[in-house]
Design a protein around this motif. Structure first.
Motif, PDB file in Angstrom:
ATOM      1  N   HIS A  53       0.834  -1.200   0.000  1.00  0.00           N
ATOM      2  CA  HIS A  53       0.000   0.000   0.000  1.00  0.00           C
ATOM      3  C   HIS A  53       0.873   1.256   0.000  1.00  0.00           C
ATOM      4  CE1 HIS A  53      -3.502   2.481   0.816  1.00  0.00           C
ATOM      5  NE2 HIS A  53      -2.882   3.000   1.869  1.00  0.00           N
ATOM      6  N   LEU A  54       1.910   1.268   0.823  1.00  0.00           N
ATOM      7  CA  LEU A  54       2.824   2.402   0.893  1.00  0.00           C
ATOM      8  C   LEU A  54       3.575   2.577  -0.432  1.00  0.00           C
ATOM      9  CD1 LEU A  54       3.980   4.637   2.667  1.00  0.00           C
ATOM     10  CD2 LEU A  54       5.686   3.018   3.460  1.00  0.00           C
ATOM     11  N   ALA A  55       4.001   1.461  -1.021  1.00  0.00           N
ATOM     12  CA  ALA A  55       4.709   1.529  -2.308  1.00  0.00           C
ATOM     13  C   ALA A  55       3.794   2.102  -3.395  1.00  0.00           C
ATOM     14  CB  ALA A  55       5.200   0.142  -2.714  1.00  0.00           C
ATOM     15  N   ALA A  56       2.529   1.713  -3.403  1.00  0.00           N
ATOM     16  CA  ALA A  56       1.578   2.238  -4.390  1.00  0.00           C
ATOM     17  C   ALA A  56       1.355   3.730  -4.184  1.00  0.00           C
ATOM     18  CB  ALA A  56       0.258   1.481  -4.302  1.00  0.00           C
ATOM     19  N   GLN A  57       1.232   4.160  -2.932  1.00  0.00           N
ATOM     20  CA  GLN A  57       1.057   5.587  -2.650  1.00  0.00           C
ATOM     21  C   GLN A  57       2.288   6.385  -3.080  1.00  0.00           C
ATOM     22  OE1 GLN A  57       0.063   5.854   1.531  1.00  0.00           O
ATOM     23  NE2 GLN A  57      -2.084   6.229   1.025  1.00  0.00           N
ATOM     24  N   ASN A  58       3.480   5.858  -2.812  1.00  0.00           N
ATOM     25  CA  ASN A  58       4.709   6.545  -3.208  1.00  0.00           C
ATOM     26  C   ASN A  58       4.827   6.641  -4.723  1.00  0.00           C
ATOM     27  OD1 ASN A  58       5.543   7.073  -0.605  1.00  0.00           O
ATOM     28  ND2 ASN A  58       6.798   5.242  -0.461  1.00  0.00           N
ATOM     29  N   ALA A  59       4.448   5.571  -5.426  1.00  0.00           N
ATOM     30  CA  ALA A  59       4.497   5.586  -6.885  1.00  0.00           C
ATOM     31  C   ALA A  59       3.532   6.629  -7.441  1.00  0.00           C
ATOM     32  CB  ALA A  59       4.151   4.199  -7.441  1.00  0.00           C
ATOM     33  N   LYS A  60       2.359   6.728  -6.844  1.00  0.00           N
ATOM     34  CA  LYS A  60       1.375   7.712  -7.294  1.00  0.00           C
ATOM     35  C   LYS A  60       1.897   9.133  -7.076  1.00  0.00           C
ATOM     36  CE  LYS A  60      -3.441   9.070  -6.685  1.00  0.00           C
ATOM     37  NZ  LYS A  60      -4.681   8.850  -5.959  1.00  0.00           N
ATOM     38  N   LYS A  61       2.495   9.390  -5.919  1.00  0.00           N
ATOM     39  CA  LYS A  61       3.044  10.720  -5.648  1.00  0.00           C
ATOM     40  C   LYS A  61       4.188  11.051  -6.609  1.00  0.00           C
ATOM     41  CE  LYS A  61       1.712  11.544  -0.934  1.00  0.00           C
ATOM     42  NZ  LYS A  61       0.768  12.606  -1.140  1.00  0.00           N
ATOM     43  N   THR A  62       5.025  10.056  -6.904  1.00  0.00           N
ATOM     44  CA  THR A  62       6.125  10.263  -7.841  1.00  0.00           C
ATOM     45  C   THR A  62       5.588  10.623  -9.224  1.00  0.00           C
ATOM     46  OG1 THR A  62       7.544   8.745  -6.616  1.00  0.00           O
ATOM     47  CG2 THR A  62       8.146   9.180  -8.905  1.00  0.00           C
ATOM     48  N   GLN A  63       4.540   9.926  -9.661  1.00  0.00           N
ATOM     49  CA  GLN A  63       3.931  10.227 -10.956  1.00  0.00           C
ATOM     50  C   GLN A  63       3.361  11.637 -10.972  1.00  0.00           C
ATOM     51  OE1 GLN A  63       1.049   7.109 -11.454  1.00  0.00           O
ATOM     52  NE2 GLN A  63       2.469   5.786 -12.566  1.00  0.00           N
ATOM     53  N   GLU A  64       2.725  12.055  -9.883  1.00  0.00           N
ATOM     54  CA  GLU A  64       2.168  13.406  -9.807  1.00  0.00           C
ATOM     55  C   GLU A  64       3.266  14.453  -9.906  1.00  0.00           C
ATOM     56  OE1 GLU A  64      -0.033  13.524  -6.162  1.00  0.00           O
ATOM     57  OE2 GLU A  64      -1.645  12.263  -6.943  1.00  0.00           O
ATOM     58  N   VAL A  65       4.372  14.231  -9.213  1.00  0.00           N
ATOM     59  CA  VAL A  65       5.489  15.173  -9.241  1.00  0.00           C
ATOM     60  C   VAL A  65       6.089  15.229 -10.646  1.00  0.00           C
ATOM     61  CG1 VAL A  65       7.853  15.559  -8.411  1.00  0.00           C
ATOM     62  CG2 VAL A  65       6.034  15.009  -6.793  1.00  0.00           C
ATOM     63  N   GLU A  66       6.282  14.071 -11.266  1.00  0.00           N
ATOM     64  CA  GLU A  66       6.852  14.036 -12.614  1.00  0.00           C
ATOM     65  C   GLU A  66       5.938  14.731 -13.612  1.00  0.00           C
ATOM     66  OE1 GLU A  66       7.508   9.893 -13.314  1.00  0.00           O
ATOM     67  OE2 GLU A  66       9.388   9.870 -12.189  1.00  0.00           O
ATOM     68  N   ARG A  67       4.627  14.535 -13.475  1.00  0.00           N
ATOM     69  CA  ARG A  67       3.666  15.178 -14.369  1.00  0.00           C
ATOM     70  C   ARG A  67       3.694  16.694 -14.180  1.00  0.00           C
ATOM     71  NH1 ARG A  67      -1.791  16.765 -14.738  1.00  0.00           N
ATOM     72  NH2 ARG A  67      -2.641  16.323 -16.787  1.00  0.00           N
ATOM     73  N   ARG A  68       3.745  17.137 -12.930  1.00  0.00           N
ATOM     74  CA  ARG A  68       3.797  18.565 -12.646  1.00  0.00           C
ATOM     75  C   ARG A  68       5.063  19.180 -13.248  1.00  0.00           C
ATOM     76  NH1 ARG A  68       3.681  18.456  -7.160  1.00  0.00           N
ATOM     77  NH2 ARG A  68       1.605  17.594  -7.271  1.00  0.00           N
ATOM     78  N   GLU A  69       6.201  18.481 -13.118  1.00  0.00           N
ATOM     79  CA  GLU A  69       7.457  18.975 -13.681  1.00  0.00           C
ATOM     80  C   GLU A  69       7.394  19.031 -15.208  1.00  0.00           C
ATOM     81  OE1 GLU A  69      10.341  16.322 -12.013  1.00  0.00           O
ATOM     82  OE2 GLU A  69      10.430  17.412 -10.109  1.00  0.00           O
ATOM     83  N   TRP A  70       6.760  18.012 -15.825  1.00  0.00           N
ATOM     84  CA  TRP A  70       6.633  17.979 -17.277  1.00  0.00           C
ATOM     85  C   TRP A  70       5.775  19.147 -17.753  1.00  0.00           C
ATOM     86  CZ3 TRP A  70       2.701  17.702 -20.809  1.00  0.00           C
ATOM     87  CH2 TRP A  70       3.069  17.447 -22.119  1.00  0.00           C
ATOM     88  N   ILE A  71       4.676  19.422 -17.044  1.00  0.00           N
ATOM     89  CA  ILE A  71       3.802  20.544 -17.417  1.00  0.00           C
ATOM     90  C   ILE A  71       4.548  21.863 -17.305  1.00  0.00           C
ATOM     91  CG2 ILE A  71       1.764  21.854 -16.695  1.00  0.00           C
ATOM     92  CD1 ILE A  71       0.460  19.126 -16.024  1.00  0.00           C
ATOM     93  N   MET A  72       5.312  22.030 -16.234  1.00  0.00           N
ATOM     94  CA  MET A  72       6.086  23.266 -16.063  1.00  0.00           C
ATOM     95  C   MET A  72       7.123  23.413 -17.171  1.00  0.00           C
ATOM     96  SD  MET A  72       4.916  25.037 -13.607  1.00  0.00           S
ATOM     97  CE  MET A  72       6.249  26.199 -13.385  1.00  0.00           C
ATOM     98  N   ALA A  73       7.799  22.331 -17.516  1.00  0.00           N
ATOM     99  CA  ALA A  73       8.809  22.384 -18.575  1.00  0.00           C
ATOM    100  C   ALA A  73       8.158  22.723 -19.916  1.00  0.00           C
ATOM    101  CB  ALA A  73       9.559  21.060 -18.663  1.00  0.00           C
ATOM    102  N   ALA A  74       7.006  22.123 -20.199  1.00  0.00           N
ATOM    103  CA  ALA A  74       6.304  22.402 -21.447  1.00  0.00           C
ATOM    104  C   ALA A  74       5.841  23.857 -21.493  1.00  0.00           C
ATOM    105  CB  ALA A  74       5.113  21.459 -21.603  1.00  0.00           C
ATOM    106  N   SER A  75       5.356  24.361 -20.381  1.00  0.00           N
ATOM    107  CA  SER A  75       4.909  25.761 -20.322  1.00  0.00           C
ATOM    108  C   SER A  75       6.090  26.700 -20.520  1.00  0.00           C
ATOM    109  CB  SER A  75       4.238  26.049 -18.985  1.00  0.00           C
ATOM    110  OG  SER A  75       3.076  25.286 -18.845  1.00  0.00           O
ATOM    111  N   MET A  76       7.197  26.394 -19.868  1.00  0.00           N
ATOM    112  CA  MET A  76       8.377  27.256 -19.977  1.00  0.00           C
ATOM    113  C   MET A  76       8.931  27.225 -21.400  1.00  0.00           C
ATOM    114  SD  MET A  76       8.549  28.753 -17.168  1.00  0.00           S
ATOM    115  CE  MET A  76      10.090  29.601 -17.380  1.00  0.00           C
ATOM    116  N   ALA A  77       8.898  26.065 -22.058  1.00  0.00           N
ATOM    117  CA  ALA A  77       9.414  25.970 -23.428  1.00  0.00           C
ATOM    118  C   ALA A  77       8.584  26.846 -24.360  1.00  0.00           C
ATOM    119  CB  ALA A  77       9.399  24.519 -23.893  1.00  0.00           C
ATOM    120  N   ALA A  78       7.266  26.822 -24.175  1.00  0.00           N
ATOM    121  CA  ALA A  78       6.399  27.634 -25.013  1.00  0.00           C
ATOM    122  C   ALA A  78       6.595  29.118 -24.723  1.00  0.00           C
ATOM    123  CB  ALA A  78       4.939  27.240 -24.791  1.00  0.00           C
ATOM    124  N   LEU A  79       6.780  29.470 -23.480  1.00  0.00           N
ATOM    125  CA  LEU A  79       6.949  30.876 -23.107  1.00  0.00           C
ATOM    126  C   LEU A  79       8.323  31.425 -23.472  1.00  0.00           C
ATOM    127  CD1 LEU A  79       5.214  30.833 -19.612  1.00  0.00           C
ATOM    128  CD2 LEU A  79       4.335  31.826 -21.737  1.00  0.00           C
TER     129      LEU A  79
END
Length: 97
Positions: A53-79
């Motif tokens: 259960h803890l491993a699944a929660q950690n994986a989900k949080k890692t995915q959220e962080v990676e997605r947030r970083e990808w969105i920021m990078a994509a936004s910065m590239a466009a700007l």
């Protein structure tokens, strides 16, 4: 509120959720939630594997962080595109010439 009856998977007896909780050392609110979710039989009384259960929660949080970083990078590239590119694109779609 009336009692909810279910079958104890260990003994095949018909018991209340309160009694089932007492027999298996699970909090009655956990059994009530599981029962409301449609779980029956052994799935109703299964213990949680906390490590999984803890491993699944950690994986989900890692995915959220990676997605947030990808969105920021994509936004910065466009700007960060030069204004010249924006002007060229405007001309291509029929803007001022």
């Amino acid at each position: 509120m009336s009692a909810i009856y279910t079958t104890d998977p260990a003994t095949n007896e018909r018991v209340t959720l309160s009694e089932l909780a007492r027999r298996h050392g699970i909090h009655v609110s956990t059994l009530s939630r599981r029962h409301a979710e449609g779980l029956r039989g052994q799935a109703l009384i299964n213990k949680i594997d906390f490590a999984a259960h803890l491993a699944a929660q950690n994986a989900k949080k890692t995915q959220e962080v990676e997605r947030r970083e990808w969105i920021m990078a994509a936004s910065m590239a466009a700007l960060s595109r030069p204004l010249r590119h924006i002007a060229d694109a405007w001309k291509m779609v029929g803007g001022a010439q």
